[in-house]
Design a protein around this motif. Sequence first.
Motif, mmCIF file in Angstrom:
data_model
loop_
_atom_site.group_PDB
_atom_site.id
_atom_site.type_symbol
_atom_site.label_atom_id
_atom_site.label_comp_id
_atom_site.label_asym_id
_atom_site.label_seq_id
_atom_site.Cartn_x
_atom_site.Cartn_y
_atom_site.Cartn_z
ATOM 1 N N THR A 67 20.739 73.334 205.280
ATOM 2 C CA THR A 67 19.875 73.948 206.288
ATOM 3 C C THR A 67 18.419 73.963 205.859
ATOM 4 O O THR A 67 17.538 74.232 206.673
ATOM 5 N N ALA A 68 18.154 73.674 204.579
ATOM 6 C CA ALA A 68 16.771 73.677 204.088
ATOM 7 C C ALA A 68 16.052 72.372 204.417
ATOM 8 O O ALA A 68 14.907 72.377 204.870
ATOM 9 N N CYS A 69 16.721 71.240 204.198
ATOM 10 C CA CYS A 69 16.050 69.947 204.381
ATOM 11 C C CYS A 69 16.726 69.049 205.408
ATOM 12 O O CYS A 69 16.221 67.963 205.719
ATOM 13 N N GLY A 70 17.894 69.476 205.927
ATOM 14 C CA GLY A 70 18.582 68.680 206.937
ATOM 15 C C GLY A 70 19.495 67.601 206.394
ATOM 16 O O GLY A 70 20.181 66.914 207.151
ATOM 17 N N PHE A 71 19.540 67.454 205.091
ATOM 18 C CA PHE A 71 20.383 66.418 204.472
ATOM 19 C C PHE A 71 21.862 66.777 204.644
ATOM 20 O O PHE A 71 22.242 67.949 204.629
ATOM 21 N N SER A 72 22.695 65.756 204.805
ATOM 22 C CA SER A 72 24.143 65.975 204.822
ATOM 23 C C SER A 72 24.824 64.783 204.161
ATOM 24 O O SER A 72 24.266 63.677 204.122
ATOM 25 N N GLU A 73 26.003 65.033 203.637
ATOM 26 C CA GLU A 73 26.764 63.939 203.030
ATOM 27 C C GLU A 73 28.228 64.327 202.936
ATOM 28 O O GLU A 73 28.589 65.511 203.023
ATOM 29 N N THR A 74 29.058 63.326 202.748
ATOM 30 C CA THR A 74 30.480 63.525 202.528
ATOM 31 C C THR A 74 30.805 63.046 201.120
ATOM 32 O O THR A 74 30.405 61.936 200.723
ATOM 33 N N VAL A 75 31.510 63.874 200.370
ATOM 34 C CA VAL A 75 31.829 63.559 198.974
ATOM 35 C C VAL A 75 33.311 63.826 198.737
ATOM 36 O O VAL A 75 33.977 64.470 199.548
ATOM 37 N N ARG A 76 33.793 63.320 197.617
ATOM 38 C CA ARG A 76 35.155 63.669 197.188
ATOM 39 C C ARG A 76 35.030 64.755 196.127
ATOM 40 O O ARG A 76 34.474 64.520 195.048
ATOM 41 N N LEU A 77 35.524 65.923 196.458
ATOM 42 C CA LEU A 77 35.368 67.053 195.547
ATOM 43 C C LEU A 77 36.084 66.803 194.224
ATOM 44 O O LEU A 77 35.701 67.348 193.191
ATOM 45 N N GLY A 78 37.088 65.939 194.242
ATOM 46 C CA GLY A 78 37.772 65.580 193.004
ATOM 47 C C GLY A 78 36.917 64.763 192.059
ATOM 48 O O GLY A 78 37.298 64.542 190.902
ATOM 49 N N GLU A 79 35.726 64.329 192.539
ATOM 50 C CA GLU A 79 34.818 63.546 191.697
ATOM 51 C C GLU A 79 33.405 64.116 191.705
ATOM 52 O O GLU A 79 32.515 63.567 191.053
ATOM 53 N N PHE A 80 33.205 65.210 192.408
ATOM 54 C CA PHE A 80 31.868 65.768 192.671
ATOM 55 C C PHE A 80 31.618 66.969 191.750
ATOM 56 O O PHE A 80 32.462 67.847 191.638
ATOM 57 N N ASN A 81 30.459 66.978 191.096
ATOM 58 C CA ASN A 81 30.188 68.045 190.111
ATOM 59 C C ASN A 81 28.874 68.787 190.373
ATOM 60 O O ASN A 81 28.277 69.313 189.443
ATOM 61 N N ARG A 82 28.430 68.819 191.612
ATOM 62 C CA ARG A 82 27.140 69.449 191.897
ATOM 63 C C ARG A 82 27.328 70.646 192.845
ATOM 64 O O ARG A 82 26.959 70.626 194.009
ATOM 65 N N GLY A 83 27.962 71.670 192.320
ATOM 66 C CA GLY A 83 28.203 72.874 193.097
ATOM 67 C C GLY A 83 29.001 73.852 192.261
ATOM 68 O O GLY A 83 29.399 73.537 191.127
ATOM 69 N N LYS A 84 29.243 75.052 192.803
ATOM 70 C CA LYS A 84 29.979 76.053 192.022
ATOM 71 C C LYS A 84 30.751 76.989 192.945
ATOM 72 O O LYS A 84 30.436 77.113 194.139
ATOM 73 N N LEU A 85 31.721 77.640 192.374
ATOM 74 C CA LEU A 85 32.460 78.667 193.094
ATOM 75 C C LEU A 85 31.556 79.876 193.323
ATOM 76 O O LEU A 85 30.689 80.168 192.498
ATOM 77 N N VAL A 86 31.771 80.572 194.431
ATOM 78 C CA VAL A 86 30.985 81.779 194.684
ATOM 79 C C VAL A 86 31.379 82.836 193.649
ATOM 80 O O VAL A 86 32.467 82.793 193.068
#
Length: 585
Positions: free
Chosen positions: A251-270
């Motif tokens: 919502t900040a820059c409008g970017f969107s993408e689809t990733v495989r969470l089984g290979e994605f390491n750019r995020g965290k649990l709340v």
Amino acid sequence: MPIVAQSTETTDWVSRFADEVIEESERRAPGKPVVVASGLSPSGPIHLGNLREVMTPHLVADEIRRRGHRVRHVISWDDYDRYRKVPAGVDGVDESWAEHIGKPLTSVPAPKGSPHANWAEHFKAAMIESLAALGVEFDGISQTAQYTSGVYREQILHAMRHRGDIDAVLDQYRTKKAPKGADASGRKQQKPVDEAELEAAQGSGAASEDDGSSGAAGYFPYKPYCGNCEKDLTTVTSYDDDSTELTYACTACGFSETVRLGEFNRGKLVWKVDWPMRWAYEGVIFEPSGVDHSSPGSSFQVGGQVVGIFGGKQPIGPMYAFVGISGMAKMSSSRGGVPTPADALKIMEPQLLRWLYARRRPNQSFKIAFDQEIQRLYDEWDRLDAKVADGSALPADAAAHARAVGTAAGDLPRTPRPLPYRTLASVADITAGHEDQALRILGELDPEQPIRSLDEVRPRFDRAEAWINTHVPADQRTIVRAEPDHALLSSLDESSRQSLRLLLDGLAGQWSLDGLTHLVYGVPKVRAGFPADATPKELPPEIKTAQRTFFALLYHLLVGRDTGPRLPTLLLAVGQDRVRALLGA
């Protein structure tokens, strides 16, 4: 390998928790090291309240080590948390740092002039240095490293598979006002959800509108950081458990993408999922939490239910109370916030700071003094030190002392000749950085055992000098008169003149700290017809009034004020010749 120190008697709170933790560890993980934990967020200066998050498990871990058990103290650096705001009063930081709000702390630039790679490392470094000085042994874990390297990948996928179970737990504590797109049941709740959790729940409504679907995408306990702007202002719009395909929009820059969470390491649990996940992952047996995390509906209580989803158990978790500060008004306003352990260690030795945390149960609040109270605290500490030395200390007090002076690895370095802090502060005040003059005065305190080097009174002398220079206002500093106060001297009555003569006559023969103490207190006694060594019980109440009047006169003649450093120390500092000149001899 150091010799294991003997455990202290089981009479204090530390020993009682150690008993409980050892028993629980043997029940959950027999034969494995006991794991205790702390969590620190390097979102700004890590203050003395945060230090209780470390000292409480440290003291328990150290007692367990003293008993010969293997123990691991984990400090989780929450450096993958979002940068929430620009803190006030941090040197080298201005409002331009607001553009980084929403990024991981490790993606935010360090303050200008810092040698460190990023914001988190800058504030971690100061804390690590302080913990080393305090003798705290720990295993530091960067949550940025854990998440970005994929260490928690299976835990994240597990949380996403069981998001309905997690949502059901969290839903028990949500507020009346339902998140956008969620079921507005209107039922009364105990505690609002935390910010990251609320954002995660809110996102699904907007997402369903974007893809044209009529329903919410559901609750997700995971927040991606945007691949374009790096911020966590993202909304998960869809997720497939089988393929782990996840789509999000920023919502900040409008970017969107689809990733495989089984290979994605750019995020965290709340947060309310991340914390219990780590309890299970590390096998934590003991971790305290502050009042804000321990109230009904807060993260510790909720975590106690969520941790089971990860196959773990909630740690033994005492609530720790507030750590207050006295003397804040005298601190520089440019500092902002509250003092850090590094600030405290500039004016007090590690032993004293350890003792302040060791002597109070976690649920008892206490204050750390940056004002005149520090002198009283040091007096109390020195009395305890003497009682421990002669065997008269109470068991619980002796245990707190033992935990303060050292760890299972050995004693902390200490001052060889620990003179009273207030004496050293007075000397530092009067001499204003002139070491040769300070050594002269200190050498005259005890002529039978003279101090021949300032190293004998360091580091305590350096701490007292730092306190004088940084926490005593200029108008309270001691400036000895350059010339006698002739007007005051000429106005004195005969009684006051005789008191001054008695003092001057005794200077040469009583020129030591003890001798001058006896002399200045004795003059009013002798003037009233009592022996100089008469005890307070042998004297009428008016002698105290006479002493106060005499002391005030001496202060006015020497420093032009009603009060000042202790008179014996002040007299030694001024020197015999100058004292005689200022007192009209």
